[in-house]
Design an enzyme around this catalytic site. Structure first.
Site, PDB file in Angstrom:
ATOM      1  N   MET A  70      13.246   8.243   0.130  1.00 39.97           N
ATOM      2  CA  MET A  70      12.464   7.135  -0.430  1.00 39.97           C
ATOM      3  C   MET A  70      12.705   5.886   0.391  1.00 39.97           C
ATOM      4  SD  MET A  70      10.404   5.901  -2.677  1.00 39.97           S
ATOM      5  CE  MET A  70       9.901   4.177  -2.656  1.00 39.97           C
ATOM      6  N   GLU A  85       1.104   7.114   2.986  1.00 38.86           N
ATOM      7  CA  GLU A  85       1.831   8.320   3.401  1.00 38.86           C
ATOM      8  C   GLU A  85       1.310   8.886   4.721  1.00 38.86           C
ATOM      9  OE1 GLU A  85       4.544   9.022   2.386  1.00 38.86           O
ATOM     10  OE2 GLU A  85       4.490   7.695   0.660  1.00 38.86           O
ATOM     11  N   GLU A 139      10.415   7.437   7.099  1.00 39.01           N
ATOM     12  CA  GLU A 139      10.860   6.406   6.150  1.00 39.01           C
ATOM     13  C   GLU A 139      10.927   5.042   6.821  1.00 39.01           C
ATOM     14  OE1 GLU A 139      10.868   7.148   3.093  1.00 39.01           O
ATOM     15  OE2 GLU A 139      10.621   9.280   3.499  1.00 39.01           O
TER      16      GLU A 139
END
Ligand code: ZN
Length: 762
Positions: free
Chosen positions: A360, A417, A395
């Site tokens: 994350m 994304e 990330e």
């Protein structure tokens, strides 16, 4: 090079035709094909899946990303538990129709700009108490303030000292409606709230993680779970600065988005750690902190002096040097690519024992599954190391794209994304040239192509009414096709124009929010082309085209007649009138080497002449997300160019040819002829794609009559490769060769029934 082993039995059209006839006319086969198609889009998906399970799991972008962000992160949001509130409580009754349904959106009447946040974390009892002061501006006078809160017990609140009269909770909308004793005038205010809450078992919001005797508290807020940890304006557009303070067990590491500003030991073996305020405004879903008995790698600095560390549970940090250095290298590459300094002061990469997603992108405090950081370079497989590197690069791309510039709303989650995937792969490929990483990218597109060839596919971008909806529909279309379409437009515009557009977009919207259209407009500006209408067609229309090309030689060049129509894997699907503005990049060969020709096929058909061209390959770099077919002349001419194509082009060539064969658009004979032109192939991924198709034929289409010729074809294709690489690994052999050997031995032993191989394998 291929040895002269005599003509392949499949050169005889008769045998190939029989095989095709068998495949197409056996009712059982047809039924099988149909049932498989409806279940899996294409058997290839399943075959891919099996292969990947064994060899490529960590490499597959879709799988990896599905893991990273999890499909069911948001499942169950609808059933939230009502909580007790101070004053009179009014829990909305079931079935009551109000504006406060699950699609509820906050108004812009109240805008937060800064949060002071304090948490007391009790990991013995898994409870927390919190206090916050939110600096906000209200546009009009009101006695009520509405903000998100789930499973929190609000114990006190005031605005500039005006006391709370009551707090009402709307469970579907996941909001608390705070009503105050007096009207709050328009203007700037300080809203203070105190609450108690749990450190919960479910891996979202503020949650617990246990490893043996070790106890950790951690957060995971994307997409809409910050509201489970503290009352907040929990939509991506409500950006604010955050200053955090944690009270936690002494001796534990406390890590958050920002560096530690100060720490002091207080009573009862507890420590108060204050963190610096975020230098820029961020969305609530990006706030993160964790405490626990973590150990870190030694800190290292990037050449531009950004400190980088990895944190892991005790005993694992020594395995995270590769991951730490992957972060260091990626940060430098991304600063250069975006021309914007890293925005978040430091990089901590934290492996949490229990973590629902794979990773994350919390700014400055990226959280991971431990195995995506703890991978010792000496012992880990190359597949694992690629997974570690590309996840870190993905990330870190979000630090700019997602964190510094954030989507306005979850509808554009796909772009968040897809962009991080695409540019993360660019970074990974650029920094690890020995991996020849784009081949993996092209190989991954197969699953998206297969899904997208179904009549039931969906557009990349669909309006999301709530965060849950946006996350739920993540599949190979959103992730893989999204990234592939970005790569296609980059290929068409050129890397420099694309990067210029990225820089315009990031600079224009930094510390703020933007939409997909804002990015297309930036690309329009950078390239002078109408990218907006090209991209809107590609992201809002379902499916993709097949571009058919008739090739004529004339006057030392080629005349091409191009036409497009929507590609369906089901030949019987109702034809569609859809047309795409298709940004084509054609590879062609001349007497002086290979060139590229760019054109936009915006209508159903078009003509183009390429002077000096001797052959064309319609998908340069395998970078386009379209199927293509050459007429027989074009196909024969391409024979001369096949060996000059890059590995990812040969890979896309096989994948495309096999798709056309599977769907009956091309004959099996022409497919096998194409494989023959690839005799002596050395690339691991190309051999993989060829093997997938031949394995399918061997399992589902070959009959008694064709068994012999098929076995001889497999033998003639794989034997020369086997003779080159042999049974045993050699010193210093790369992972490509190892994978190739496994594949070649498997094909010879199983589909060529080669006795020596079977004996040797025992
Ligand atoms: Zn991501």
């Amino acid at each position: 090079m291929r040895e002269q082993t005599g003509a392949s039995p499949f050169h005889e059209p008769r045998v190939a035709d029989e095989l095709r006839v068998d495949a197409g006319h056996d009712p059982k086969e047809r039924r099988l094909a149909r049932s498989v198609r409806s279940e899996h889009a294409d058997l290839r998906v399943r075959i891919e899946g099996e292969r990947d399970a064994a060899q490529h799991l960590a490499l597959r972008r879709h799988d990896l990303l599905e893991l990273i962000h999890g499909e069911d992160v948001l499942a169950g949001h609808a059933n939230t538990v009502a909580v007790e509130a101070v004053g009179s409580s009014d829990h909305s009754g079931e079935g009551r129709v109000t504006e406060y349904d699950r699609n509820f959106r906050l108004t812009k009447d109240v805008l937060p700009s800064r949060y002071d946040l304090r948490f007391h974390l009790d990991v013995d009892h898994w409870t927390s108490t919190g206090w916050e002061r939110i600096a906000l501006t209200s546009k009009k006078a009101s006695r009520e303030i509405v903000l998100h809160a789930v499973e929190l017990d609000i114990t006190a609140a005031n605005v500039d000292g005006i006391a709370l009269e009551n707090a009402r909770f709307e469970t579907d909308a996941q909001v608390a409606i705070l009503r105050f004793a007096k009207e709050i005038p328009a203007g700037d205010h300080a809203l203070e709230i105190e609450w108690t809450g749990g450190i919960r078992e479910s891996l979202r919001g503020l949650y617990r993680s246990v490893r043996g005797e070790e106890r950790y508290a951690a957060t995971q807020f994307e997409a809409a779970d910050a509201r489970r940890a503290f009352p907040c304006f929990d939509e991506p557009e409500f950006k604010a600065k955050f200053a955090l303070e944690l009270v936690h067990p002494s001796g534990n590491a406390a890590i958050a988005n920002m560096p530690v500003a100060s720490g002091e030991d207080i009573a009862d073996h507890r420590t108060r750690t204050r963190f610096r305020e975020t230098p820029v405004r961020i969305s609530t879903y990006l706030v993160a902190f964790t405490v626990g008995p973590y150990e870190s790698t030694p800190e290292t600095k990037t050449p531009s002096k950004i400190p980088v560390r990895c944190w892991l549970p005790p005993g694992l940090a020594s395995q995270a040097i590769f991951a730490r250095d992957a972060h260091v290298r990626s940060v430098e590459w991304l600063q250069d690519y975006t021309a914007i300094p890293y925005p978040f002061i430091k990089v901590d990469a934290i492996g949490i024992p229990d973590f629902e997603a794979g990773a994350m992108e919390n700014p400055g405090a990226i959280t991971y599954r431990t195995r995506l950081l703890a991978a010792d370079e000496k012992n880990a497989s190359i597949v694992t190391l690629k997974g570690v590197f590309s996840t870190a690069a993905h990330e870190l791309t979000h630090m700019w794209w997602g964190d510094l510039v954030t989507m306005r709303w979850w509808t554009d989650l796909w772009l968040n994304e897809s962009f991080a995937s695409f540019v993360g792969e660019k970074c990974t490929a650029a920094l690890n040239p020995e991996w020849r990483y784009w081949r993996d990218f092209v190989a991954d597109n197969t699953s998206a192509f297969n899904l997208d060839a179904l009549a039931s596919t969906h557009p990349i971008s669909i309006e999301a009414k709530n965060a849950e909806e946006a996350s739920e529909r993540f599949d190979a279309i959103t992730y893989t096709k999204g990234a592939a379409v970005l790569r296609m437009i980059e290929s068409y515009l050129g890397e420099d124009a694309f990067r210029a557009g990225v820089r315009i977009y990031l600079n224009r919207h930094k510390e703020a929010n933007a939409s997909a259209d804002d990015f297309w407009h930036a690309l329009d500006e950078a390239s002078g082309q109408d990218v907006t209408s090209i991209m809107n067609a590609w992201i809002k229309e379902p499916g993709h085209p097949i571009v058919t090309t008739l090739v004529r030689r004339s006057n030392g060049g080629l005349d091409l007649a191009l036409s497009q129509t929507r590609y369906f894997s089901d030949k019987d699907a109702k034809p569609s009138s859809q047309r795409w503005p298709a940004p084509l990049v054609l590879r062609y060969g001349t007497a002086n080497g290979m060139r590229e020709h760019r054109l936009l096929l915006a209508t159903a058909s078009g003509h183009v002449r390429i002077d000096g061209a001797e052959w064309i390959y319609p998908n340069a770099g395998g970078r386009g997300f379209y199927r293509w077919q050459l007429d027989e002349t074009g196909d024969r001419l391409l024979d001369a160019g096949v060996k000059q194509l890059a590995p990812e082009e040969r890979l896309a060539l096989v994948d495309n040819a096999w798709a056309l064969t599977r769907t009956g658009r091309a004959s099996l004979a022409s497919f096998l002829r194409r494989l023959d032109s690839l005799a002596g192939e050395e690339d691991r991924t190309v051999i993989g794609a060829i093997s997938d198709s031949l394995a399918w034929l061997g399992s589902y289409a070959v009959r008694d009559r064709t068994e012999g010729p098929f076995a001889r074809f497999v033998e003639s294709f794989y034997r020369p490769i086997f003779e080159q690489i042999g049974w045993r690994p050699r010193d210093g052999e790369d992972s490509d060769t190892r994978e190739k050997r496994a594949r070649v031995i498997g094909m010879l032993g199983y589909h060529a029934a080669a006795e020596d191989i079977r004996r040797g394998a025992r």
